[in-house]
Design a protein around this motif. Sequence first.
Motif, PDB file in Angstrom:
ATOM      1  N   PRO A  93       0.801  -1.233   0.000  1.00  0.00           N
ATOM      2  CA  PRO A  93       0.000   0.000   0.000  1.00  0.00           C
ATOM      3  C   PRO A  93       0.834   1.284   0.000  1.00  0.00           C
ATOM      4  CG  PRO A  93      -0.219  -1.167   2.096  1.00  0.00           C
ATOM      5  CD  PRO A  93       0.563  -2.048   1.185  1.00  0.00           C
ATOM      6  N   ASP A  94       1.974   1.273   0.669  1.00  0.00           N
ATOM      7  CA  ASP A  94       2.802   2.489   0.696  1.00  0.00           C
ATOM      8  C   ASP A  94       3.365   2.800  -0.684  1.00  0.00           C
ATOM      9  OD1 ASP A  94       2.301   2.809   3.377  1.00  0.00           O
ATOM     10  OD2 ASP A  94       4.135   1.777   4.017  1.00  0.00           O
ATOM     11  N   SER A  95       3.887   1.780  -1.325  1.00  0.00           N
ATOM     12  CA  SER A  95       4.429   1.950  -2.676  1.00  0.00           C
ATOM     13  C   SER A  95       3.336   2.382  -3.648  1.00  0.00           C
ATOM     14  CB  SER A  95       5.058   0.628  -3.137  1.00  0.00           C
ATOM     15  OG  SER A  95       5.347   0.654  -4.500  1.00  0.00           O
ATOM     16  N   TYR A  96       2.176   1.767  -3.526  1.00  0.00           N
ATOM     17  CA  TYR A  96       1.036   2.094  -4.392  1.00  0.00           C
ATOM     18  C   TYR A  96       0.651   3.565  -4.217  1.00  0.00           C
ATOM     19  CZ  TYR A  96      -3.665   1.761  -6.428  1.00  0.00           C
ATOM     20  OH  TYR A  96      -4.776   1.937  -7.194  1.00  0.00           O
ATOM     21  N   CYS A  97       0.598   3.998  -2.989  1.00  0.00           N
ATOM     22  CA  CYS A  97       0.229   5.382  -2.692  1.00  0.00           C
ATOM     23  C   CYS A  97       1.300   6.350  -3.195  1.00  0.00           C
ATOM     24  CB  CYS A  97       0.015   5.546  -1.191  1.00  0.00           C
ATOM     25  SG  CYS A  97      -0.585   7.164  -0.720  1.00  0.00           S
ATOM     26  N   ASP A  98       2.582   5.998  -2.987  1.00  0.00           N
ATOM     27  CA  ASP A  98       3.681   6.863  -3.417  1.00  0.00           C
ATOM     28  C   ASP A  98       3.754   7.008  -4.934  1.00  0.00           C
ATOM     29  OD1 ASP A  98       4.382   7.247  -0.793  1.00  0.00           O
ATOM     30  OD2 ASP A  98       6.027   5.774  -0.809  1.00  0.00           O
ATOM     31  N   ALA A  99       3.218   6.033  -5.669  1.00  0.00           N
ATOM     32  CA  ALA A  99       3.257   6.069  -7.135  1.00  0.00           C
ATOM     33  C   ALA A  99       2.085   6.851  -7.730  1.00  0.00           C
ATOM     34  CB  ALA A  99       3.256   4.647  -7.686  1.00  0.00           C
ATOM     35  N   TYR A 100       1.190   7.350  -6.887  1.00  0.00           N
ATOM     36  CA  TYR A 100       0.025   8.120  -7.342  1.00  0.00           C
ATOM     37  C   TYR A 100      -0.763   7.372  -8.422  1.00  0.00           C
ATOM     38  CZ  TYR A 100       2.184  11.969  -4.832  1.00  0.00           C
ATOM     39  OH  TYR A 100       2.728  12.751  -3.853  1.00  0.00           O
ATOM     40  N   PHE A 147      -4.012   8.657 -10.012  1.00  0.00           N
ATOM     41  CA  PHE A 147      -3.890   9.666 -11.055  1.00  0.00           C
ATOM     42  C   PHE A 147      -3.446   9.054 -12.385  1.00  0.00           C
ATOM     43  CE2 PHE A 147      -3.035  12.237  -7.176  1.00  0.00           C
ATOM     44  CZ  PHE A 147      -4.167  13.030  -7.241  1.00  0.00           C
ATOM     45  N   CYS A 148      -2.780   7.916 -12.327  1.00  0.00           N
ATOM     46  CA  CYS A 148      -2.252   7.283 -13.535  1.00  0.00           C
ATOM     47  C   CYS A 148      -3.277   6.406 -14.252  1.00  0.00           C
ATOM     48  CB  CYS A 148      -1.037   6.419 -13.193  1.00  0.00           C
ATOM     49  SG  CYS A 148       0.320   7.317 -12.445  1.00  0.00           S
ATOM     50  N   PRO A 182      -6.511   6.656 -15.112  1.00  0.00           N
ATOM     51  CA  PRO A 182      -7.286   7.174 -16.249  1.00  0.00           C
ATOM     52  C   PRO A 182      -6.475   7.248 -17.546  1.00  0.00           C
ATOM     53  CG  PRO A 182      -7.753   8.461 -14.297  1.00  0.00           C
ATOM     54  CD  PRO A 182      -6.608   7.535 -13.950  1.00  0.00           C
ATOM     55  N   LYS A 183      -5.235   7.688 -17.454  1.00  0.00           N
ATOM     56  CA  LYS A 183      -4.390   7.763 -18.652  1.00  0.00           C
ATOM     57  C   LYS A 183      -4.047   6.381 -19.178  1.00  0.00           C
ATOM     58  CE  LYS A 183      -2.409  12.235 -17.682  1.00  0.00           C
ATOM     59  NZ  LYS A 183      -1.217  13.027 -17.446  1.00  0.00           N
ATOM     60  N   LEU A 184      -3.861   5.438 -18.285  1.00  0.00           N
ATOM     61  CA  LEU A 184      -3.530   4.074 -18.670  1.00  0.00           C
ATOM     62  C   LEU A 184      -4.713   3.381 -19.354  1.00  0.00           C
ATOM     63  CD1 LEU A 184      -1.493   1.659 -18.445  1.00  0.00           C
ATOM     64  CD2 LEU A 184      -2.747   1.057 -16.371  1.00  0.00           C
ATOM     65  N   LEU A 185      -5.900   3.569 -18.812  1.00  0.00           N
ATOM     66  CA  LEU A 185      -7.087   2.882 -19.327  1.00  0.00           C
ATOM     67  C   LEU A 185      -7.739   3.600 -20.503  1.00  0.00           C
ATOM     68  CD1 LEU A 185      -8.737   1.846 -15.949  1.00  0.00           C
ATOM     69  CD2 LEU A 185      -7.219   0.495 -17.407  1.00  0.00           C
TER      70      LEU A 185
END
Length: 142
Positions: free
Chosen positions: A84-91, A94-95, A97-100
Amino acid sequence: DNSSELIPNCRACRRQAREQSGEGDHHEGLSSDEELTPTELEEFQKSKDNVLEDSRKIFEDVHADFCDIRKILLKFQEWKEKFPDSYCDAYISFCLPKLLNPLIRVQLISWNPLEQTFTELEEMPWFKAIEEFSDAGNVSES
Protein backbone atom coordinates in the motif's frame (compact mmCIF):
# COMPACT_ATOMS: atom_id res chain seq x y z
CA ASP A 1 -24.11 37.42 -44.04
CA ASN A 2 -26.70 35.92 -46.39
CA SER A 3 -26.80 32.51 -44.71
CA SER A 4 -29.94 33.40 -42.73
CA GLU A 5 -31.66 34.35 -45.99
CA LEU A 6 -30.54 31.15 -47.75
CA ILE A 7 -32.03 28.75 -45.22
CA PRO A 8 -35.67 29.77 -45.77
CA ASN A 9 -35.06 29.76 -49.55
CA CYS A 10 -33.57 26.24 -49.37
CA ARG A 11 -36.55 25.07 -47.34
CA ALA A 12 -38.96 26.64 -49.80
CA CYS A 13 -37.15 24.93 -52.70
CA ARG A 14 -37.28 21.54 -50.94
CA ARG A 15 -40.96 22.03 -50.05
CA GLN A 16 -41.78 22.91 -53.66
CA ALA A 17 -39.81 19.87 -54.93
CA ARG A 18 -41.68 17.58 -52.50
CA GLU A 19 -45.04 18.97 -53.57
CA GLN A 20 -44.22 18.47 -57.24
CA SER A 21 -42.93 14.93 -56.70
CA GLY A 22 -45.92 13.98 -54.56
CA GLU A 23 -43.92 13.05 -51.44
CA GLY A 24 -46.47 13.01 -48.67
CA ASP A 25 -44.44 11.49 -45.85
CA HIS A 26 -42.59 14.66 -44.86
CA HIS A 27 -43.54 16.18 -41.51
CA GLU A 28 -43.28 19.94 -41.38
CA GLY A 29 -40.76 21.13 -38.82
CA LEU A 30 -38.43 18.13 -39.25
CA SER A 31 -35.18 19.15 -40.87
CA SER A 32 -33.92 17.38 -43.93
CA ASP A 33 -30.72 19.43 -44.01
CA GLU A 34 -28.72 16.55 -42.56
CA GLU A 35 -30.34 13.80 -44.62
CA LEU A 36 -27.75 11.82 -46.53
CA THR A 37 -28.10 10.51 -50.04
CA PRO A 38 -27.90 6.73 -50.53
CA THR A 39 -24.38 7.16 -51.96
CA GLU A 40 -23.29 9.17 -48.92
CA LEU A 41 -24.85 6.58 -46.60
CA GLU A 42 -23.01 3.79 -48.39
CA GLU A 43 -19.70 5.67 -48.21
CA PHE A 44 -20.26 6.40 -44.53
CA GLN A 45 -21.05 2.74 -43.80
CA LYS A 46 -17.90 1.59 -45.66
CA SER A 47 -15.79 4.10 -43.75
CA LYS A 48 -17.38 3.06 -40.45
CA ASP A 49 -16.78 -0.63 -41.23
CA ASN A 50 -13.12 0.09 -42.05
CA VAL A 51 -12.64 1.95 -38.76
CA LEU A 52 -14.27 -0.87 -36.80
CA GLU A 53 -12.13 -3.48 -38.59
CA ASP A 54 -8.97 -1.49 -37.88
CA SER A 55 -9.97 -1.09 -34.22
CA ARG A 56 -10.21 -4.87 -33.82
CA LYS A 57 -6.58 -5.18 -34.91
CA ILE A 58 -5.18 -2.62 -32.46
CA PHE A 59 -4.56 -5.01 -29.58
CA GLU A 60 -4.20 -8.29 -31.46
CA ASP A 61 -0.45 -8.50 -30.74
CA VAL A 62 -0.79 -7.50 -27.06
CA HIS A 63 -0.64 -10.11 -24.30
CA ALA A 64 -4.14 -10.80 -22.91
CA ASP A 65 -3.16 -9.56 -19.44
CA PHE A 66 -2.48 -6.09 -20.83
CA CYS A 67 -5.47 -5.48 -23.07
CA ASP A 68 -8.24 -6.48 -20.68
CA ILE A 69 -9.27 -3.73 -18.27
CA ARG A 70 -10.43 -6.17 -15.61
CA LYS A 71 -7.07 -8.02 -15.62
CA ILE A 72 -5.12 -4.76 -15.49
CA LEU A 73 -7.16 -3.52 -12.56
CA LEU A 74 -6.68 -6.84 -10.75
CA LYS A 75 -2.90 -6.35 -11.00
CA PHE A 76 -3.24 -2.89 -9.50
CA GLN A 77 -5.55 -4.22 -6.79
CA GLU A 78 -2.94 -6.84 -5.85
CA TRP A 79 -0.26 -4.16 -5.74
CA LYS A 80 -2.49 -1.96 -3.58
CA GLU A 81 -3.17 -4.79 -1.12
CA LYS A 82 0.41 -6.12 -0.91
CA PHE A 83 2.35 -2.86 -0.99
CA PRO A 84 0.00 0.00 0.00
CA ASP A 85 2.80 2.49 0.70
CA SER A 86 4.43 1.95 -2.68
CA TYR A 87 1.04 2.09 -4.39
CA CYS A 88 0.23 5.38 -2.69
CA ASP A 89 3.68 6.86 -3.42
CA ALA A 90 3.26 6.07 -7.13
CA TYR A 91 0.02 8.12 -7.34
CA ILE A 92 -1.71 5.27 -9.14
CA SER A 93 -5.15 6.84 -8.81
CA PHE A 94 -3.89 9.67 -11.06
CA CYS A 95 -2.25 7.28 -13.53
CA LEU A 96 -5.14 4.86 -14.09
CA PRO A 97 -7.29 7.17 -16.25
CA LYS A 98 -4.39 7.76 -18.65
CA LEU A 99 -3.53 4.07 -18.67
CA LEU A 100 -7.09 2.88 -19.33
CA ASN A 101 -8.03 5.65 -21.76
CA PRO A 102 -6.87 3.88 -24.97
CA LEU A 103 -8.56 0.63 -23.96
CA ILE A 104 -11.85 2.35 -23.22
CA ARG A 105 -11.74 4.47 -26.37
CA VAL A 106 -11.37 1.36 -28.52
CA GLN A 107 -14.43 -0.14 -26.86
CA LEU A 108 -16.42 3.07 -27.44
CA ILE A 109 -15.66 3.32 -31.16
CA SER A 110 -18.85 1.55 -32.15
CA TRP A 111 -20.97 3.00 -29.32
CA ASN A 112 -23.71 5.31 -30.53
CA PRO A 113 -26.02 6.73 -27.85
CA LEU A 114 -28.42 7.95 -30.55
CA GLU A 115 -29.33 4.43 -31.65
CA GLN A 116 -32.46 2.93 -30.17
CA THR A 117 -30.64 -0.22 -29.06
CA PHE A 118 -27.53 1.37 -27.54
CA THR A 119 -25.91 0.04 -24.38
CA GLU A 120 -25.84 2.36 -21.38
CA LEU A 121 -22.32 3.29 -20.28
CA GLU A 122 -23.01 1.85 -16.84
CA GLU A 123 -23.72 -1.55 -18.43
CA MET A 124 -20.47 -1.78 -20.38
CA PRO A 125 -17.86 -4.30 -19.12
CA TRP A 126 -15.11 -1.69 -18.75
CA PHE A 127 -17.38 0.54 -16.64
CA LYS A 128 -18.35 -2.34 -14.37
CA ALA A 129 -14.69 -3.34 -13.97
CA ILE A 130 -13.72 0.20 -12.93
CA GLU A 131 -16.71 0.41 -10.62
CA GLU A 132 -15.75 -2.88 -8.93
CA PHE A 133 -12.15 -1.68 -8.59
CA SER A 134 -13.34 1.59 -7.03
CA ASP A 135 -15.67 -0.23 -4.65
CA ALA A 136 -12.92 -2.66 -3.64
CA GLY A 137 -10.66 0.31 -2.94
CA ASN A 138 -13.27 2.01 -0.76
CA VAL A 139 -13.82 -1.15 1.29
CA SER A 140 -10.12 -1.64 2.02
CA GLU A 141 -9.57 2.04 2.80
CA SER A 142 -12.41 2.12 5.31
